[in-house]
Design a protein around this motif. Structure first.
Motif, PDB file in Angstrom:
ATOM      1  N   ASN A  36      -1.472   2.132  -5.399  1.00 57.25           N
ATOM      2  CA  ASN A  36      -1.781   0.851  -6.014  1.00 57.25           C
ATOM      3  C   ASN A  36      -1.735  -0.274  -4.987  1.00 57.25           C
ATOM      4  O   ASN A  36      -2.578  -1.180  -4.994  1.00 57.25           O
ATOM      5  N   ALA A  37      -0.729  -0.224  -4.099  1.00 60.67           N
ATOM      6  CA  ALA A  37      -0.624  -1.247  -3.057  1.00 60.67           C
ATOM      7  C   ALA A  37      -1.814  -1.186  -2.109  1.00 60.67           C
ATOM      8  O   ALA A  37      -2.366  -2.222  -1.707  1.00 60.67           O
ATOM      9  N   LEU A  38      -2.253   0.014  -1.766  1.00 56.66           N
ATOM     10  CA  LEU A  38      -3.441   0.157  -0.918  1.00 56.66           C
ATOM     11  C   LEU A  38      -4.653  -0.502  -1.570  1.00 56.66           C
ATOM     12  O   LEU A  38      -5.489  -1.100  -0.895  1.00 56.66           O
ATOM     13  N   GLY A  39      -4.720  -0.385  -2.892  1.00 51.90           N
ATOM     14  CA  GLY A  39      -5.837  -0.982  -3.612  1.00 51.90           C
ATOM     15  C   GLY A  39      -5.830  -2.494  -3.589  1.00 51.90           C
ATOM     16  O   GLY A  39      -6.830  -3.122  -3.945  1.00 51.90           O
ATOM     17  N   MET A  40      -4.707  -3.092  -3.175  1.00 49.46           N
ATOM     18  CA  MET A  40      -4.620  -4.554  -3.100  1.00 49.46           C
ATOM     19  C   MET A  40      -4.806  -5.093  -1.687  1.00 49.46           C
ATOM     20  O   MET A  40      -4.658  -6.284  -1.449  1.00 49.46           O
ATOM     21  N   MET A  41      -5.132  -4.210  -0.742  1.00 49.80           N
ATOM     22  CA  MET A  41      -5.432  -4.693   0.601  1.00 49.80           C
ATOM     23  C   MET A  41      -6.642  -5.622   0.543  1.00 49.80           C
ATOM     24  O   MET A  41      -7.666  -5.297  -0.052  1.00 49.80           O
ATOM     25  N   GLY A  42      -6.507  -6.782   1.154  1.00 47.85           N
ATOM     26  CA  GLY A  42      -7.587  -7.748   1.143  1.00 47.85           C
ATOM     27  C   GLY A  42      -7.639  -8.612  -0.089  1.00 47.85           C
ATOM     28  O   GLY A  42      -8.561  -9.411  -0.241  1.00 47.85           O
ATOM     29  N   SER A  43      -6.644  -8.498  -0.978  1.00 44.88           N
ATOM     30  CA  SER A  43      -6.657  -9.261  -2.225  1.00 44.88           C
ATOM     31  C   SER A  43      -6.228 -10.704  -2.042  1.00 44.88           C
ATOM     32  O   SER A  43      -6.501 -11.549  -2.897  1.00 44.88           O
ATOM     33  N   GLY A  44      -5.517 -10.998  -0.941  1.00 41.42           N
ATOM     34  CA  GLY A  44      -4.997 -12.344  -0.731  1.00 41.42           C
ATOM     35  C   GLY A  44      -3.685 -12.606  -1.434  1.00 41.42           C
ATOM     36  O   GLY A  44      -3.128 -13.704  -1.334  1.00 41.42           O
ATOM     37  N   LEU A  45      -3.156 -11.593  -2.156  1.00 44.30           N
ATOM     38  CA  LEU A  45      -1.882 -11.752  -2.844  1.00 44.30           C
ATOM     39  C   LEU A  45      -0.732 -11.764  -1.837  1.00 44.30           C
ATOM     40  O   LEU A  45      -0.832 -11.207  -0.745  1.00 44.30           O
ATOM     41  N   THR A  46       0.385 -12.367  -2.207  1.00 38.53           N
ATOM     42  CA  THR A  46       1.573 -12.332  -1.373  1.00 38.53           C
ATOM     43  C   THR A  46       2.185 -10.938  -1.430  1.00 38.53           C
ATOM     44  O   THR A  46       1.893 -10.147  -2.340  1.00 38.53           O
ATOM     45  N   LEU A  47       3.057 -10.638  -0.472  1.00 34.35           N
ATOM     46  CA  LEU A  47       3.702  -9.334  -0.456  1.00 34.35           C
ATOM     47  C   LEU A  47       4.562  -9.124  -1.698  1.00 34.35           C
ATOM     48  O   LEU A  47       4.662  -8.007  -2.210  1.00 34.35           O
ATOM     49  N   THR A  48       5.190 -10.182  -2.192  1.00 35.08           N
ATOM     50  CA  THR A  48       5.982 -10.076  -3.419  1.00 35.08           C
ATOM     51  C   THR A  48       5.088  -9.733  -4.600  1.00 35.08           C
ATOM     52  O   THR A  48       5.415  -8.868  -5.432  1.00 35.08           O
ATOM     53  N   GLU A  49       3.941 -10.386  -4.693  1.00 33.84           N
ATOM     54  CA  GLU A  49       3.000 -10.108  -5.779  1.00 33.84           C
ATOM     55  C   GLU A  49       2.472  -8.678  -5.685  1.00 33.84           C
ATOM     56  O   GLU A  49       2.311  -7.987  -6.706  1.00 33.84           O
ATOM     57  N   ILE A  50       2.213  -8.231  -4.468  1.00 33.77           N
ATOM     58  CA  ILE A  50       1.730  -6.860  -4.274  1.00 33.77           C
ATOM     59  C   ILE A  50       2.808  -5.864  -4.678  1.00 33.77           C
ATOM     60  O   ILE A  50       2.536  -4.872  -5.378  1.00 33.77           O
ATOM     61  N   ALA A  51       4.052  -6.109  -4.266  1.00 34.40           N
ATOM     62  CA  ALA A  51       5.152  -5.202  -4.593  1.00 34.40           C
ATOM     63  C   ALA A  51       5.321  -5.062  -6.100  1.00 34.40           C
ATOM     64  O   ALA A  51       5.402  -3.948  -6.628  1.00 34.40           O
ATOM     65  N   VAL A  52       5.374  -6.179  -6.793  1.00 36.08           N
ATOM     66  CA  VAL A  52       5.560  -6.153  -8.245  1.00 36.08           C
ATOM     67  C   VAL A  52       4.338  -5.556  -8.928  1.00 36.08           C
ATOM     68  O   VAL A  52       4.440  -4.728  -9.839  1.00 36.08           O
ATOM     69  N   GLY A  53       3.149  -5.961  -8.490  1.00 32.00           N
ATOM     70  CA  GLY A  53       1.923  -5.445  -9.093  1.00 32.00           C
ATOM     71  C   GLY A  53       1.751  -3.957  -8.906  1.00 32.00           C
ATOM     72  O   GLY A  53       1.185  -3.272  -9.761  1.00 32.00           O
ATOM     73  N   ALA A  54       2.254  -3.424  -7.776  1.00 31.59           N
ATOM     74  CA  ALA A  54       2.127  -1.988  -7.512  1.00 31.59           C
ATOM     75  C   ALA A  54       3.162  -1.164  -8.262  1.00 31.59           C
ATOM     76  O   ALA A  54       3.042   0.057  -8.338  1.00 31.59           O
ATOM     77  N   GLY A  55       4.193  -1.841  -8.809  1.00 29.96           N
ATOM     78  CA  GLY A  55       5.184  -1.129  -9.603  1.00 29.96           C
ATOM     79  C   GLY A  55       6.543  -0.968  -8.972  1.00 29.96           C
ATOM     80  O   GLY A  55       7.415  -0.290  -9.517  1.00 29.96           O
TER      81      GLY A  55
END
Length: 294
Positions: free
Chosen positions: A225-244
């Motif tokens: 899921n985190a790989l799928g957010m590469m290039g999204s512009g989200l912060t690392l915290t947002e990526i961590a929470v969004g990935a689960g």
């Protein structure tokens, strides 16, 4: 991080790696190419310690060998296949290299879980001599779209000729794997009920057949899921929470162990160029209520 979409199968080549010898770790420029069930990374000059969910193939993109340390023992290879969850340290000083990952959802992943001994299988140079030019082209950033997919398949198929084929998954494990990919929030109890087996029996079958535990598979789904957010512009915290992940610290720990560098290197670094294929991982927000496998 530079992000180059490839909806038409083509993308711009990243700049060549800089000269010099970096400090231990992954530093400096590299490019990453993602597929739906694996990916490529091209780099030069690294001391790279990892313990990966994926099966990995490391290849020198020059006539020089790569130095690999496993369990305190060092060996040199032009190309090497590494079993999942084996801790390795790659030293590639002034040596361009390409790393290929086969993720747990790759159809041939399980064959690599049976690499014997310390989990490292040397591939003699004579076997991959025909790949020397394509590897150099890929490393230089000149290989785009479908040719990179074909190279990925050629390298994988070459390694598979040296391994016994894996037996098909039983319907129970295949169902559990597919179900978790759709909903990673399921508990072992709920999943075993759907599979009509006991939780201990499901856990044992899953680990035996797939080569990783239920918990490890769910962790991999979060990384995917985190790989799928590469290039999204989200912060690392947002990526961590969004990935689960529970928080950014847990995400950073698992990611760094897996890829040998912090998430900031890959997600917030102008020197890392990421090229997703049309079928690369796409973000799907997971849920993780109390009692889930993770």
């Amino acid at each position: 991080m530079r992000f180059a979409p490839t909806m038409d199968g083509a993308d711009a080549a990243p700049a060549a790696p800089p000269a010099g010898r970096p400090a231990p770790g992954l530093r400096g420029r590299c490019h990453v190419r993602l597929f739906h069930d694996g990916g490529f990374l091209a780099k030069s000059d690294a001391v790279w310690k990892t313990k990966r969910f994926a099966a990995t193939l490391l290849m020198a993109a020059s006539g020089h060998d790569l130095d690999l340390e496993v369990e305190g023992k060092r060996s040199r290879h032009g190309m090497v296949a590494i079993r999942p969850f084996v801790t390795t340290q790659l030293t590639a000083r002034d040596t361009p290299f390409v790393a290929l990952d086969l993720s747990p959802d790759h159809r041939d992943y399980r064959a690599f879980t049976h690499i014997p001994g310390n989990g490292v299988m040397d591939v003699p140079r004579a076997r991959f001599a025909s790949l020397a030019q394509p590897l150099q082209e890929f490393h230089a950033g000149g290989m785009r779209g479908d040719p990179s997919v074909r190279l990925y398949r050629r390298i994988t198929n070459l390694a598979l000729t040296m391994l016994p084929p894996a037996a098909p998954l039983t319907p129970c494990v295949e169902f559990a794997k597919t179900t978790l990919a759709r909903d990673a929030s399921l508990s072992v109890t709920a999943l075993s009920t759907l599979c009509d087996v006991s939780p201990p029996r499901l856990s044992k079958l899953f680990a035996q057949e797939l080569g990783l535990s239920l918990r490890q598979y769910v962790q991999w789904l979060k990384i995917k899921n985190a790989l799928g957010m590469m290039g999204s512009g989200l912060t690392l915290t947002e990526i961590a929470v969004g990935a689960g992940f529970a928080d950014s610290a847990h995400f950073s720990k698992v990611w760094t162990q897996t890829y040998g560098a912090s998430p900031a290197y890959f997600f917030s670094n102008a020197e890392v160029a990421v090229f997703p294929s049309r079928r690369s991982p796409r973000f799907r927000p997971p849920m993780a209520p109390p009692g889930s496998i993770a």
